[in-house]
Write a protein that holds these residues in place. Structure first.
Motif, PDB file in Angstrom:
ATOM      1  N   ALA A  39     -48.798  -8.128 -21.236  1.00 59.30           N
ATOM      2  CA  ALA A  39     -48.100  -6.855 -21.429  1.00 59.30           C
ATOM      3  C   ALA A  39     -46.757  -6.959 -20.716  1.00 59.30           C
ATOM      4  CB  ALA A  39     -48.923  -5.707 -20.854  1.00 59.30           C
ATOM      5  N   GLY A 114     -49.777  -8.434 -16.621  1.00 58.55           N
ATOM      6  CA  GLY A 114     -48.724  -7.444 -16.794  1.00 58.55           C
ATOM      7  C   GLY A 114     -47.544  -7.702 -15.895  1.00 58.55           C
ATOM      8  N   GLY A 118     -45.255  -3.256 -17.631  1.00 59.74           N
ATOM      9  CA  GLY A 118     -46.441  -3.761 -18.331  1.00 59.74           C
ATOM     10  C   GLY A 118     -47.659  -3.827 -17.433  1.00 59.74           C
TER      11      GLY A 118
END
Length: 221
Positions: A39, A114, A118
């Motif tokens: 992400a 992430g 994210g």
């Protein structure tokens, strides 16, 4: 166990989420022990050299990777949308659902990596997924943006990686770390700024992430 390919798999995929298609690069080694979904943070993309470096190291240890753009190019031009954690989380969850239904990846243990905003989306998604996500790693992330309501619900073992010179983000990570009740670790990478551009610092991130995912995903494989 899972599908395997003699030489692995590298495939551009398009996943329907909301009213758009998001693109991702799915890469699997010959016999993957798990799959890590990336992400990205605000203003970044699946072409991010930093995340691609980390993904390559993960694949060398036997993990599959899915680097994807949770926002379309047009959406990413909007600064407010970049920080819409609820939107990023929903799309990460829909991408996870796609992975779980894809024949190539349906049986693989799942982890989230992430960066920046994210990281908040990864932790919120992990809170929603419960035991169906086995590990989370944050690089220079803003886990605080996930919010107390979701941070206390995360069950997946979580590693927070922060640059030693990224003082403001260190404080924000400490605050988020205190709210996590899962198995957790906060690791400060000495001499690194926010983007881990200093020699050797990104390699440390990749090494620690690979060890974290390798331990927690392999245990579920």
């Amino acid at each position: 166990m899972q599908s395997s390919h003699p030489t692995g798999l590298s495939q551009l995929v398009r996943m329907p989420v909301d009213h758009v298609l998001i693109e991702g690069m799915l890469e699997l080694p010959a016999k993957p022990s798990g799959l890590v979904l990336f992400a990205h943070g605000s203003g970044s993309s699946r072409h991010s050299p930093r995340n691609n470096f980390v993904a390559r190291v993960l694949r060398e240890t036997g993990l599959g990777t899915l680097l994807m753009d949770l926002l379309t190019p047009v959406e990413d031009l909007d600064y407010q949308i970049r920080f819409d954690i609820a939107l990023l989380t929903r799309r990460l969850l829909l991408a996870t659902q796609w992975v779980q239904q894809n024949p190539e990846t349906t049986k693989l243990p799942i982890g989230y990596f992430g960066a920046s905003t994210g990281a908040a989306a990864a932790l919120r998604a992990a809170a929603a997924m419960g035991d169906r996500v086995q590990a989370v790693v944050s690089r220079g992330g803003r886990p605080d943006l996930a919010g107390q309501h979701d941070l206390v619900k995360v069950r997946a073992p979580t590693l927070l990686l922060v640059g030693g010179l990224d003082t403001e983000v260190i404080e924000l990570n400490h605050a988020a770390y205190a709210l996590l009740s899962c198995s957790k670790k906060l690791s400060i990478v000495p001499g690194a700024t926010h983007l881990f551009e200093e020699p050797g610092t990104l390699a440390q991130v990749a090494s620690q992430a690979a060890a974290w995912f390798g331990h927690h995903l392999a245990a579920k494989g």
